[in-house]
Design a protein around this motif. Sequence first.
Motif, PDB file in Angstrom:
ATOM      1  N   ASP A 101       1.291  -1.280  -0.140  1.00 20.23           N
ATOM      2  CA  ASP A 101      -0.231  -0.617  -0.155  1.00 20.23           C
ATOM      3  C   ASP A 101       1.172   0.861   0.205  1.00 20.23           C
ATOM      4  O   ASP A 101       0.735   2.823  -0.693  1.00 20.23           O
ATOM      5  N   ALA A 102       1.638   1.493   0.775  1.00 19.30           N
ATOM      6  CA  ALA A 102       3.108   2.633   0.784  1.00 19.30           C
ATOM      7  C   ALA A 102       2.864   2.588  -0.242  1.00 19.30           C
ATOM      8  O   ALA A 102       3.651   3.883  -1.536  1.00 19.30           O
ATOM      9  N   GLY A 103       3.312   1.846  -1.260  1.00 22.23           N
ATOM     10  CA  GLY A 103       4.418   1.634  -2.429  1.00 22.23           C
ATOM     11  C   GLY A 103       3.620   2.224  -3.105  1.00 22.23           C
ATOM     12  O   GLY A 103       3.764   2.591  -4.567  1.00 22.23           O
ATOM     13  N   HIS A 104       2.113   1.764  -3.586  1.00 23.21           N
ATOM     14  CA  HIS A 104       1.455   2.587  -4.396  1.00 23.21           C
ATOM     15  C   HIS A 104       0.688   3.501  -3.724  1.00 23.21           C
ATOM     16  O   HIS A 104       1.087   4.591  -4.612  1.00 23.21           O
ATOM     17  N   GLU A 105       1.352   4.396  -3.221  1.00 22.86           N
ATOM     18  CA  GLU A 105       0.601   5.447  -2.299  1.00 22.86           C
ATOM     19  C   GLU A 105       1.438   6.847  -2.224  1.00 22.86           C
ATOM     20  O   GLU A 105       1.495   7.508  -3.096  1.00 22.86           O
ATOM     21  N   LEU A 106       2.784   5.962  -2.724  1.00 15.96           N
ATOM     22  CA  LEU A 106       4.076   6.565  -3.248  1.00 15.96           C
ATOM     23  C   LEU A 106       4.665   7.101  -4.168  1.00 15.96           C
ATOM     24  O   LEU A 106       4.881   8.084  -4.909  1.00 15.96           O
ATOM     25  N   ARG A 107       4.137   6.301  -5.527  1.00 15.72           N
ATOM     26  CA  ARG A 107       4.525   5.959  -6.478  1.00 15.72           C
ATOM     27  C   ARG A 107       3.480   7.362  -7.179  1.00 15.72           C
ATOM     28  O   ARG A 107       3.320   7.609  -7.545  1.00 15.72           O
ATOM     29  N   THR A 108       2.019   7.427  -6.836  1.00  8.33           N
ATOM     30  CA  THR A 108       1.554   8.457  -7.318  1.00  8.33           C
ATOM     31  C   THR A 108       2.503  10.062  -7.754  1.00  8.33           C
ATOM     32  O   THR A 108       2.492  10.588  -7.911  1.00  8.33           O
ATOM     33  N   PRO A 109       2.052  10.612  -6.305  1.00  3.86           N
ATOM     34  CA  PRO A 109       3.080  11.470  -6.105  1.00  3.86           C
ATOM     35  C   PRO A 109       4.770  11.872  -7.079  1.00  3.86           C
ATOM     36  O   PRO A 109       4.983  12.350  -7.241  1.00  3.86           O
ATOM     37  N   LEU A 110       5.447  10.147  -6.736  1.00  3.32           N
ATOM     38  CA  LEU A 110       6.499  10.319  -7.363  1.00  3.32           C
ATOM     39  C   LEU A 110       6.643  10.733  -9.178  1.00  3.32           C
ATOM     40  O   LEU A 110       7.815  11.251  -9.440  1.00  3.32           O
ATOM     41  N   THR A 111       5.542   9.830  -9.239  1.00  2.77           N
ATOM     42  CA  THR A 111       4.859  10.302 -10.750  1.00  2.77           C
ATOM     43  C   THR A 111       4.912  10.946 -11.434  1.00  2.77           C
ATOM     44  O   THR A 111       5.242  11.716 -12.229  1.00  2.77           O
ATOM     45  N   SER A 112       3.854  11.386 -10.591  1.00  2.00           N
ATOM     46  CA  SER A 112       3.484  13.116 -11.179  1.00  2.00           C
ATOM     47  C   SER A 112       4.592  13.893 -11.408  1.00  2.00           C
ATOM     48  O   SER A 112       5.153  14.876 -11.452  1.00  2.00           O
ATOM     49  N   MET A 113       4.908  13.787  -9.953  1.00  2.00           N
ATOM     50  CA  MET A 113       6.274  14.938  -9.842  1.00  2.00           C
ATOM     51  C   MET A 113       7.319  14.607 -10.808  1.00  2.00           C
ATOM     52  O   MET A 113       8.188  15.054 -11.430  1.00  2.00           O
ATOM     53  N   ARG A 114       7.791  13.560 -11.076  1.00  2.00           N
ATOM     54  CA  ARG A 114       8.614  12.989 -12.096  1.00  2.00           C
ATOM     55  C   ARG A 114       8.726  13.527 -13.672  1.00  2.00           C
ATOM     56  O   ARG A 114       9.534  14.022 -14.100  1.00  2.00           O
ATOM     57  N   THR A 115       7.562  13.923 -13.777  1.00  2.00           N
ATOM     58  CA  THR A 115       7.139  14.403 -15.047  1.00  2.00           C
ATOM     59  C   THR A 115       6.936  15.638 -15.441  1.00  2.00           C
ATOM     60  O   THR A 115       7.185  15.740 -16.133  1.00  2.00           O
ATOM     61  N   ASN A 116       6.605  16.033 -13.993  1.00  2.17           N
ATOM     62  CA  ASN A 116       6.693  17.258 -13.739  1.00  2.17           C
ATOM     63  C   ASN A 116       8.125  18.259 -14.142  1.00  2.17           C
ATOM     64  O   ASN A 116       8.930  18.851 -14.749  1.00  2.17           O
ATOM     65  N   ILE A 117       8.889  17.392 -13.327  1.00  3.11           N
ATOM     66  CA  ILE A 117      10.946  18.006 -13.441  1.00  3.11           C
ATOM     67  C   ILE A 117      11.241  17.812 -14.720  1.00  3.11           C
ATOM     68  O   ILE A 117      11.732  18.555 -14.962  1.00  3.11           O
ATOM     69  N   GLU A 118      10.596  16.510 -15.091  1.00  2.02           N
ATOM     70  CA  GLU A 118      11.402  15.666 -17.120  1.00  2.02           C
ATOM     71  C   GLU A 118      10.807  17.837 -17.353  1.00  2.02           C
ATOM     72  O   GLU A 118      11.765  17.228 -18.520  1.00  2.02           O
ATOM     73  N   LEU A 119       9.551  17.745 -17.430  1.00  3.48           N
ATOM     74  CA  LEU A 119       8.737  18.375 -18.453  1.00  3.48           C
ATOM     75  C   LEU A 119       9.930  20.341 -18.147  1.00  3.48           C
ATOM     76  O   LEU A 119      10.438  20.865 -19.205  1.00  3.48           O
ATOM     77  N   LEU A 120      10.466  20.481 -16.398  1.00  2.00           N
ATOM     78  CA  LEU A 120      11.322  21.542 -16.716  1.00  2.00           C
ATOM     79  C   LEU A 120      12.037  20.952 -17.048  1.00  2.00           C
ATOM     80  O   LEU A 120      12.768  22.169 -17.848  1.00  2.00           O
ATOM     81  N   THR A 121      13.217  20.210 -17.093  1.00  2.00           N
ATOM     82  CA  THR A 121      14.344  19.923 -17.228  1.00  2.00           C
ATOM     83  C   THR A 121      14.842  19.731 -18.921  1.00  2.00           C
ATOM     84  O   THR A 121      15.178  20.445 -19.335  1.00  2.00           O
ATOM     85  N   ARG A 122      13.853  19.533 -19.352  1.00  2.00           N
ATOM     86  CA  ARG A 122      13.998  19.193 -20.727  1.00  2.00           C
ATOM     87  C   ARG A 122      13.613  21.053 -20.974  1.00  2.00           C
ATOM     88  O   ARG A 122      14.104  20.846 -22.230  1.00  2.00           O
ATOM     89  N   SER A 123      12.831  21.990 -20.597  1.00  2.00           N
ATOM     90  CA  SER A 123      12.770  22.982 -21.101  1.00  2.00           C
ATOM     91  C   SER A 123      14.166  24.019 -20.841  1.00  2.00           C
ATOM     92  O   SER A 123      14.212  24.235 -22.320  1.00  2.00           O
TER      93      SER A 123
END
Length: 485
Positions: free
Chosen positions: A256-278
């Motif tokens: 359950d902890a892995g599932h709950e941690l995956r959602t904010p981490l995935t979203s955070m990773r996507t946003n950071i990748e967008l900033l990095t690619r920019s």
Amino acid sequence: MSTLVRRLRALPLRSRLALLVAVAVAAAVAAVAVTCWFITRTQLYAQMDRELHNQVGSLSQSSRQQQFGLINCTALTGQPKDLPGPTIQVISSDGGACTWRGVSAIPAQPSDVAVANGDADDALHTTDAENGAAMRVLTVPVVDGDHNRVVGTAISIASPLDEVTEPLATLAWVLLAVGGIGVVGATAAGLWIARTGLRPVDQLTDAVEHVAATEDLTVRIPVEGDDEIARLSASFNSMAASLASSRELQQQLIADAGHELRTPLTSMRTNIELLTRSEETGRAIPPDDRKALMASVKAQMTELAALIGDLQELSRSGLTGTEGPLKVVSLHETARQALERARLRGPELKILAELAPWYVRAEPAALERAIINLLDNAVKFSPPGATVEVHLMRGVLTVRDHGPGIPADELPHVFDRFWRSPTARALPGSGLGLSIVARTVEGYGGEVTLAAADGGGTVATMRLPGAPTPPPGPPADAFEDFENS
């Protein structure tokens, strides 16, 4: 001695039990055998002494005069008469012994001379004859026809001790043989009893070794009877079941902890990748979009930090879920502090509170966190401008909100770890708050429930037993009222 003890401890348990049984039986048999031998010896000697007294009494007066009339045995000629019966001698006052009947002469003892001189009434002793045979001797005075004692003369009657020692020797060998057979039988019985009695222990040992080697917690030991071994087996089964349940809960918590941690981490990773690619491509993100991305990253980091904090709180050791010692805490003061923090989180809400003094035994920080979690739950689901009512009376704390409420079919799951209502998944939270509340309150001997409130909304009820005595300090007011300005 210490070496022997170490060697005994090195033996298997069943061997030690068999050895102890054999030693105990051997000691008992030896005690019985020795007691029996001594009692038989005493009885045989007593019987011989009675026979000697009877033989003295059976001599007639005329026979005595004929046999002992001459003090120096001058009437006797030749060798002593070798006749059946005891050895008979005449003892003179000077210690001389005249053997009238018997195979070998028996030297007179001082006690015999004392009887002849009239210094003693009789003498009974054991003496060796001249041929080396052990004899039991009884010496009595000589009397004349008028039953007057003849001073200077005594008569000794003796029987060979072979009549006693030979049966005693035979009895000793019989007791030794029977005792040896008994000890051997007791040893064999001890081994059988130890093997039979320790069979459940062997099963327990095999089960423990199997669990240690395979980590298979489904192993169970059959429980038979209600003795100590059965209790041990039942305790092992209970322990194995508890460990299996704990492992399942741990695995579920990790999943359950892995599932709950995956959602904010995935979203955070996507946003950071967008900033990095920019930055890498040189294609600037519009200011509004960049600001939204940064706000999203910050919100996701906050959510992640809160989730990690809840996991740490939930994984703390101890029954109550806290590590601090229990103290006598004022529940009304702790609730007041939690209310101040809740106002900061819901400034648009109206929070009404009525708190009566109540003291409990708890860990202050954990108790405050549990109350804050209840208040946060009410603040989160209350619409803007709504009222949250908090009431404390006699250890019962209620938090009532005017939100959408909880469906009846979801109420049984509200205290499960990571459980979140489908209608609330868009709201912030990890699904651990109420689970922490339940664990904390139950650890303090209380209970917490959630139910639908009359007129809509939800009412949370926390019950805690009171402490024996309140802590020292100035008395609290009967009620404390709080309301947002």
